[in-house]
Structures are given as structure tokens and as C-alpha cells.
Design an enzyme around this catalytic site. Sequence first.
Site, PDB file in Angstrom:
ATOM      1  N   HIS A  99      31.095  38.809  34.479  1.00  0.00           N
ATOM      2  CA  HIS A  99      30.886  38.326  35.669  1.00  0.00           C
ATOM      3  C   HIS A  99      29.919  37.465  36.366  1.00  0.00           C
ATOM      4  O   HIS A  99      28.906  37.940  36.041  1.00  0.00           O
ATOM      5  CB  HIS A  99      30.988  39.906  35.539  1.00  0.00           C
ATOM      6  CG  HIS A  99      31.211  40.581  37.284  1.00  0.00           C
ATOM      7  ND1 HIS A  99      31.791  39.436  37.777  1.00  0.00           N
ATOM      8  CD2 HIS A  99      31.113  41.509  37.696  1.00  0.00           C
ATOM      9  CE1 HIS A  99      31.401  40.401  39.112  1.00  0.00           C
ATOM     10  NE2 HIS A  99      30.930  41.461  39.103  1.00  0.00           N
ATOM     11  N   TYR A 128      26.136  39.568  41.674  1.00  0.00           N
ATOM     12  CA  TYR A 128      25.222  39.668  41.011  1.00  0.00           C
ATOM     13  C   TYR A 128      24.722  38.798  39.660  1.00  0.00           C
ATOM     14  O   TYR A 128      24.883  37.799  40.271  1.00  0.00           O
ATOM     15  CB  TYR A 128      26.502  40.999  39.180  1.00  0.00           C
ATOM     16  CG  TYR A 128      27.386  41.834  40.304  1.00  0.00           C
ATOM     17  CD1 TYR A 128      26.405  42.994  40.870  1.00  0.00           C
ATOM     18  CD2 TYR A 128      28.629  41.735  40.540  1.00  0.00           C
ATOM     19  CE1 TYR A 128      26.860  44.321  41.295  1.00  0.00           C
ATOM     20  CE2 TYR A 128      28.656  43.450  41.805  1.00  0.00           C
ATOM     21  CZ  TYR A 128      28.451  43.775  41.626  1.00  0.00           C
ATOM     22  OH  TYR A 128      28.171  45.065  42.417  1.00  0.00           O
ATOM     23  N   ARG A 137      42.415  48.038  43.540  1.00  0.00           N
ATOM     24  CA  ARG A 137      42.632  48.944  44.764  1.00  0.00           C
ATOM     25  C   ARG A 137      44.018  49.341  45.297  1.00  0.00           C
ATOM     26  O   ARG A 137      44.743  50.528  45.290  1.00  0.00           O
ATOM     27  CB  ARG A 137      41.815  48.840  46.492  1.00  0.00           C
ATOM     28  CG  ARG A 137      40.353  48.986  46.186  1.00  0.00           C
ATOM     29  CD  ARG A 137      40.148  48.844  47.246  1.00  0.00           C
ATOM     30  NE  ARG A 137      39.136  47.427  46.962  1.00  0.00           N
ATOM     31  CZ  ARG A 137      38.930  46.512  48.270  1.00  0.00           C
ATOM     32  NH1 ARG A 137      38.068  48.014  49.144  1.00  0.00           N
ATOM     33  NH2 ARG A 137      38.442  45.565  48.600  1.00  0.00           N
TER      34      ARG A 137
END
Length: 440
Positions: free
Chosen positions: A234, A239, A409
Amino acid sequence: MGSTSQSARGIKAQGGPLLYPRQQWRCCLHPQDPNTPTLFRPLKIRDVVLKNRVIVAPMCMYSAEPDPSSPAVGALTDYHVAHLGHFAIKGAGLIIIEATAVQPNGRISPYDSGLWKDGHESEQFKGIQRVANFVHSQGAKIGIQLAHAGRKASTVEPWVASSGSGTAKADESVFGWPADVVGPSGGEEHIWSQGDKFWPPRELRTDEVEEIVRAFARSAKLAVEAGIDVIEIHAAHGYLLHQFLSPVTNRRTDKYGGSFENRIRLVHEVASAVRAAIPVGTPLFLRISATDWLENQPVAAETGSWDLESSFQLAKLLPGLGVDFLDVSSGGNHAAQKIEPHTNYQIDLAGQIRKEIHAAGQTTLVGAVGLITEAESAREITQGADEASAAESMISGHSPKADALLMARQFLREPEWVLKAAKALNVPVSVPVQFGRAIV
């Protein structure tokens, strides 16, 4: 759970009952039929074959044990077996486990999953193994996204943050680690969002950055030993690895800061270390934010930002790092970002990067993600990305935007999306035998 064994009929506890039956159902009965959309054709990446090109993207559930004194801290639970397992039952080719921290302070919240404890007897290892066993029993592949949250760490669950408390901070009273929130650069000016919502990070020492590289490699090795088929690193959404990539958040003066080559050094070292730690046949994915969405914003006027051109440069280096698949997202690195979401806003980014990769004579696969909801639009994203349909696409002038698509989602809204898409696109599929009476 105790030890288990696998047979042609399913997974059993040693000396106990059948835990769950094995399925070998296929998402497409006729993958070589010229009328079969690329979306429903297999995708081979190293030694792993996905039965279709629909991937469940990582989604944080904030549902792991938070107490650091518990042997189950960071471990996946029955909730995750049910949550991730039903996507496998209903046809996804690959399911990627949520962002899983390689160090305790790399979690977004105390309730995030983690894989930093060594050994096959840890609850972290066993939790991943249980999820992998179930997903495999249903004929799907399982991946894991390894991550470090950096300056976005030690927050409460999002539904708690939005409940009116006015802060997202997790302090020691709820198992947070405010004194150990870290980033490439430190201080109040590097808080992710100003106001009383996030902790100021402290700047990582050079030796700590080097330890993070080793942590990613250790976690990747453990994950594969637990049964994981695909590793994703990631480096998106603000992040830690993304924070190092962008000059907006990386003001370091050591070997990890300054020039483009220095800012990508951490991603370079993490990818190389992970590739060396996992079997040669295991695919390696990298998720990036294609842009910070800070073009022409004052915050980036002096330093610049991570933009699409930066992503082009990074993408062309990936074959040398052993990265097979670039998962293209965007944003999340600075509160001043200006995003105007529309149906194809990230899909177009993926398409541009894929075009650059192919123009360079490279074959790194590209994944598109974001606002993918309808079967026909999903079909168009990947159509022509495989050899069987490439000639047809050349004749029609259609250019695929990606080799596979990732959805998050929409799977929460429609866990059976793959089955619905197959029906909408007239793709004959087989289904789990238990579901046979319901499929018409």
C-alpha cells in the site's frame, strides 16, 4: 480452531465435522468463447490464475482486537471470515484483505488488522490462515494489502469520529499511541488535517525507515506461509509510503528525501525486499495514488507534489522491482486536495498510466478502481486487455483502460455483483451447488 485437513469434499477439523464444503465452481463456463467479455476471462499473473478480472479491493473494517496485551491483537476474526468469505462464495476472482499493518504503530486505528508477530502460532497468522482456507475452498484467490499508516495512525473508528466527538484521535485510554505516530517529516505542520483531529507525527530516524523495509518483508513472508496468493504493497491514500513519495509530505534531507530518486527509495526498497521474501510464483501488486490532486494549489507551489507524471516515471521502474500489477487510485495525501469525482475520474488515470507502460514496451498489469458500479461500464474498462479480444479492440478502436478492475463499496451494496454482472452481460456461469435452486 485447532488443526484442519483438506479433502476433495471440503475443510475438516481433525477428528471433527465438516467445517465447510469445497467448491470448484467457475465464473464463466466458456472463457474461450469469442463472445465472452475480457472481464470474465481468466487472468494469469506469475503462477496464480484468477478465474475472472473482478477483484474485491481492500476495505478496512475496524473490527480486530485493539488491546495490545491480548494475544489476539490485530488478528482477523469470525467477522472477517464471514465478510471476506461471502465475496468468494459469490464469484469474485480475487479478494484482498484490508490494509494490514506491518508494525503496531502502522495501524490506522487500534481496531485494524496486523501481521507483525512472528511464528505460525500467533493469532494474527491463524486469523489470516482461516480466511485463506475458506476463500480457497470456494474456488477464489486471496490477497493481502500490507501497509503502514504513518501520520494517519492512532485514530478512532470512523463511525466514532463522526459521532459528534469532534476528534479522530485515539489516545492511550482507547489503546492509541499518540507519542509514536510517525512520518517522513515531523511536527505540527505535518498533521494530516489541521484542527484537533489527528496527532502530529514525529520524524522517523533513518534506521527506523530501514526497519520498516524489513517489517514489510517479514509480513509478506508470513502471509504467503498462511496461504495468501497475492501480496499488495500500500503506497497510496496518504499513508506512509505515499507520504515518502510526495514532496509535499517528505521534507527529509537524508537518502529518503529530496530528489525523485530519494523519495521513491522507500517504495523501491520495500518492493525489492518483499519480492525477495516471497516465492517467485507469487504475484506482487503495488497500490499508488496517481496524483495528490494538488496541481496549482498553494501548498504545492514551492515543493511540487506527486502527480501523474511522477506516476508515469515510477510505473516504468516496476519491472525491475518485481512488481507485476499496478493498482491505480488517487489522492488522500493532503487536506488541500481538489478532487471532482465523476464516473471515470480514476479509471482515466489508470488508462493513461497503462498507455505509458505499453508505449515503453512493458507489460506491467494495471488495475482500475473507483465508482465502478454497472456491468456494462465494467466490461468496457477491461475489454481488449487479453490476447483473445485484443484484435477485435484494435479493429473497433477501443482501448482498454485496465487489465482488471477493483471494487470496494459496491460489493458492500451488492455482494452478488459478479453474478448480476454475468447475467447482464449474458455470460453463463456455474454457481455454488447450495445456490443452484435460486439461480435462474
